[in-house]
Design a protein around this motif. Structure first.
Motif, PDB file in Angstrom:
ATOM      1  N   THR A 193     -72.678   2.728   6.393  1.00 35.40           N
ATOM      2  CA  THR A 193     -73.465   2.546   7.625  1.00 35.40           C
ATOM      3  C   THR A 193     -74.753   1.798   7.295  1.00 35.40           C
ATOM      4  O   THR A 193     -75.173   0.885   8.017  1.00 35.40           O
ATOM      5  N   ILE A 194     -75.405   2.187   6.193  1.00 33.82           N
ATOM      6  CA  ILE A 194     -76.664   1.548   5.806  1.00 33.82           C
ATOM      7  C   ILE A 194     -76.411   0.070   5.468  1.00 33.82           C
ATOM      8  O   ILE A 194     -77.173  -0.817   5.874  1.00 33.82           O
ATOM      9  N   GLU A 195     -75.313  -0.213   4.748  1.00 34.59           N
ATOM     10  CA  GLU A 195     -75.010  -1.621   4.419  1.00 34.59           C
ATOM     11  C   GLU A 195     -74.760  -2.429   5.697  1.00 34.59           C
ATOM     12  O   GLU A 195     -75.208  -3.566   5.816  1.00 34.59           O
ATOM     13  N   GLU A 196     -74.064  -1.810   6.650  1.00 30.93           N
ATOM     14  CA  GLU A 196     -73.781  -2.534   7.898  1.00 30.93           C
ATOM     15  C   GLU A 196     -75.062  -2.742   8.712  1.00 30.93           C
ATOM     16  O   GLU A 196     -75.244  -3.779   9.353  1.00 30.93           O
ATOM     17  N   SER A 197     -75.947  -1.757   8.652  1.00 34.52           N
ATOM     18  CA  SER A 197     -77.224  -1.909   9.340  1.00 34.52           C
ATOM     19  C   SER A 197     -78.022  -3.062   8.720  1.00 34.52           C
ATOM     20  O   SER A 197     -78.636  -3.867   9.423  1.00 34.52           O
ATOM     21  N   LEU A 233     -81.577   9.223   1.784  1.00 33.13           N
ATOM     22  CA  LEU A 233     -82.166  10.570   1.883  1.00 33.13           C
ATOM     23  C   LEU A 233     -82.782  10.795   3.269  1.00 33.13           C
ATOM     24  O   LEU A 233     -82.621  11.861   3.861  1.00 33.13           O
ATOM     25  N   ALA A 234     -83.464   9.766   3.784  1.00 33.29           N
ATOM     26  CA  ALA A 234     -84.114   9.920   5.093  1.00 33.29           C
ATOM     27  C   ALA A 234     -83.077  10.124   6.185  1.00 33.29           C
ATOM     28  O   ALA A 234     -83.198  11.022   7.030  1.00 33.29           O
ATOM     29  N   LEU A 235     -82.022   9.304   6.177  1.00 29.80           N
ATOM     30  CA  LEU A 235     -81.040   9.380   7.275  1.00 29.80           C
ATOM     31  C   LEU A 235     -80.115  10.583   7.118  1.00 29.80           C
ATOM     32  O   LEU A 235     -79.638  11.135   8.115  1.00 29.80           O
ATOM     33  N   THR A 236     -79.880  11.043   5.883  1.00 25.96           N
ATOM     34  CA  THR A 236     -79.113  12.282   5.699  1.00 25.96           C
ATOM     35  C   THR A 236     -79.848  13.428   6.394  1.00 25.96           C
ATOM     36  O   THR A 236     -79.242  14.226   7.136  1.00 25.96           O
ATOM     37  N   ALA A 237     -81.163  13.486   6.178  1.00 28.49           N
ATOM     38  CA  ALA A 237     -81.947  14.567   6.805  1.00 28.49           C
ATOM     39  C   ALA A 237     -81.946  14.426   8.330  1.00 28.49           C
ATOM     40  O   ALA A 237     -81.853  15.415   9.053  1.00 28.49           O
ATOM     41  N   TYR A 283     -76.280  -6.191  10.100  1.00 31.49           N
ATOM     42  CA  TYR A 283     -76.281  -6.370  11.556  1.00 31.49           C
ATOM     43  C   TYR A 283     -77.691  -6.565  12.118  1.00 31.49           C
ATOM     44  O   TYR A 283     -77.917  -7.331  13.038  1.00 31.49           O
ATOM     45  N   ARG A 284     -78.655  -5.824  11.559  1.00 34.70           N
ATOM     46  CA  ARG A 284     -80.062  -5.992  11.976  1.00 34.70           C
ATOM     47  C   ARG A 284     -80.898  -6.159  10.722  1.00 34.70           C
ATOM     48  O   ARG A 284     -81.626  -5.251  10.309  1.00 34.70           O
ATOM     49  N   SER A 285     -80.801  -7.317  10.092  1.00 34.87           N
ATOM     50  CA  SER A 285     -81.420  -7.525   8.777  1.00 34.87           C
ATOM     51  C   SER A 285     -82.950  -7.414   8.880  1.00 34.87           C
ATOM     52  O   SER A 285     -83.566  -8.173   9.637  1.00 34.87           O
ATOM     53  N   THR A 305     -81.514   1.033  12.005  1.00 38.55           N
ATOM     54  CA  THR A 305     -80.257   1.799  11.958  1.00 38.55           C
ATOM     55  C   THR A 305     -80.136   2.670  13.211  1.00 38.55           C
ATOM     56  O   THR A 305     -79.061   2.754  13.824  1.00 38.55           O
ATOM     57  N   VAL A 306     -81.247   3.273  13.617  1.00 39.87           N
ATOM     58  CA  VAL A 306     -81.220   4.085  14.851  1.00 39.87           C
ATOM     59  C   VAL A 306     -80.866   3.196  16.049  1.00 39.87           C
ATOM     60  O   VAL A 306     -80.059   3.572  16.911  1.00 39.87           O
ATOM     61  N   LEU A 307     -81.433   1.978  16.083  1.00 37.93           N
ATOM     62  CA  LEU A 307     -81.118   1.055  17.189  1.00 37.93           C
ATOM     63  C   LEU A 307     -79.637   0.657  17.169  1.00 37.93           C
ATOM     64  O   LEU A 307     -78.998   0.521  18.214  1.00 37.93           O
ATOM     65  N   SER A 308     -79.095   0.481  15.975  1.00 36.13           N
ATOM     66  CA  SER A 308     -77.673   0.114  15.877  1.00 36.13           C
ATOM     67  C   SER A 308     -76.785   1.263  16.343  1.00 36.13           C
ATOM     68  O   SER A 308     -75.749   1.046  16.976  1.00 36.13           O
ATOM     69  N   TRP A 309     -77.205   2.489  16.048  1.00 38.63           N
ATOM     70  CA  TRP A 309     -76.452   3.646  16.549  1.00 38.63           C
ATOM     71  C   TRP A 309     -76.506   3.702  18.068  1.00 38.63           C
ATOM     72  O   TRP A 309     -75.566   4.156  18.719  1.00 38.63           O
ATOM     73  N   GLN A 310     -77.634   3.236  18.617  1.00 39.48           N
ATOM     74  CA  GLN A 310     -77.720   3.209  20.077  1.00 39.48           C
ATOM     75  C   GLN A 310     -76.698   2.208  20.642  1.00 39.48           C
ATOM     76  O   GLN A 310     -76.081   2.452  21.675  1.00 39.48           O
TER      77      GLN A 310
END
Ligand code: HEM
Length: 355
Positions: free
Chosen positions: A233-237, A319-323, A240-242, A209-214
């Protein structure tokens, strides 16, 4: 490949590769023709506890095991883990935050799912370090470490039989369907399966997900402004990068897919990663678009083997990505980062992710 040769046989391995969304969906779900049980490797691996776990089993046995396991691993129980996961996320991020930079995988995305599984299984805190080591061994397929882990689970299961608690192992010991329980080998197999199926996959979901944000910094800025965008966003991640790129099956009879005849008794690799980029199913499939709707990706599989841990993976990721969004709103991949892909046909991710 999806257009030119959607179904193709690799002459060097004899493996049939399946690429389109429609064919991958069918391969994963049509268990009568595409078995998860047959064609497993012979020898030591065939005797391993994992090979008798439900992911390598077809109905009707699969349904019996899955029904038993679902009694102990319910979405309600998963939801109840949220406060504890929040504490773990907080601790891990707190430790990493001090330096201003970190390896997102080593310090956060890797330890989190391992600790969560250990807590779900009720692994005593004193055994945590050994558990982490063996868990790595199971994931990398190291037979020595895997045997140690299997022996450890056998002992733990015997102890729990005499001293039941609130943990998942105790729940699995008591779960029954029509008077039937999981036997010792199946209990060990399920515990090992959780490690293999649940740890590296969740690690890679977070890092990917971090790579997709990049790739799409505007998507990152938008979700920092509006965290309500995180679930899509998580579903798209996942699309997109299964994290799981492919799954094996074995044909039980001659089957036709996209005009190709696959003979009976052939090994088949269903490419989830390709299906999730199929333009026939997803408009602008090569674009990371968190607003995509509907998003019927196959990242968690399809049919009877649909990922048992999907609610847990989604909860951990949320929870992880919210933080991360709250505490690291300027998160960026380090400009000089060398991103080395994990060498695997099955999983997709990078070995280290400096941010
Ligand atoms: C099955 C993906 C996380 C436990 C599967 C399958 C996929 C998958 C594709 C289907 C396998 C098949 O069709 O043969 C993922 C991804 C994850 C994830 C992408 C994270 C992002 C987890 C977690 C757990 C878990 C956290 C448990 C703690 C399982 C189990 C199965 C399974 C037990 C076998 C289900 C069955 O055979 O009925 N997973 N998984 N997974 N997953 Fe996951």
């Amino acid at each position: 490949m999806r257009h030119a040769s959607p179904v193709v046989r690799d002459p060097s391995t004899g493996l049939w590769m399946v690429f389109s969304y429609e064919d991958v969906q069918r391969t994963l779900s049509d268990w009568k023709r595409f078995s998860s049980q047959q064609g497993r490797p012979r020898g030591e691996q065939a005797q391993s506890p994992l090979s008798s776990s439900m992911i390598s089993t077809d109905p009707p046995r699969h349904r019996q095991i899955r029904t038993l396991v679902e009694q102990a691993f319910t979405p309600r129980q998963v939801r109840a883990l949220a406060p504890r996961i929040e504490v773990l996320v907080d601790e891990l991020l707190g430790a990493a935050e001090k330096h201003g930079q970190m390896d997102f995988i080593q310090e956060f995305a890797y330890p989190l799912p391992v600790i969560v599984i250990a807590e779900i299984l009720g692994i005593p805190a004193t055994d945590r370090d050994a558990f982490k080591r063996w868990s790595d061994a199971v994931v990398t397929g190291d037979p020595h470490g895997s045997r140690e882990m299997a022996a450890y689970f056998s002992t733990l299961i015997e102890q729990r039989r005499h001293d039941l608690g609130e943990d998942l192992i105790s729940g699995l010991i008591t779960a029954q369907v029509e008077g039937e329980h999981l036997d010792a080998q199946e209990l060990v197999g399920f515990c090992m399966l959780l490690l293999v199926a649940g740890n590296e996959t969740t690690t890679n979901l977070l890092a990917n997900t971090v790579l997709s944000w990049q790739d799409a910094p505007a998507a990152y800025d938008a979700v920092v402004q509006d965290p309500a965008l995180l679930p899509t966003t998580i579903e798209e991640s996942l699309r997109y990068r299964s994290p799981v790129q492919s799954m094996y099956r074995f044909t039980t009879e001659d089957v036709e897919l996209s005009g190709q005849r696959i003979p009976a008794n052939s090994p088949v690799l269903a490419w989830i990663g390709s299906a999730n980029r199929d333009e026939a199913q997803f408009a602008q499939a090569q674009t990371f678009d968190p607003a995509r709707t509907p998003n019927r990706h196959l990242a968690f599989g399809n049919g009877v083997h649909f990922c048992l841990g999907a609610p847990l993976a989604r909860l951990e990721a949320t929870l992880a990505l919210t933080a991360v969004l709250e505490r690291l709103p300027n998160l960026r991949v380090a400009p000089n980062a060398v991103l080395t892909p994990i060498q695997s046909q099955i999983v997709s991710g990078v070995k280290a992710l400096p941010v």
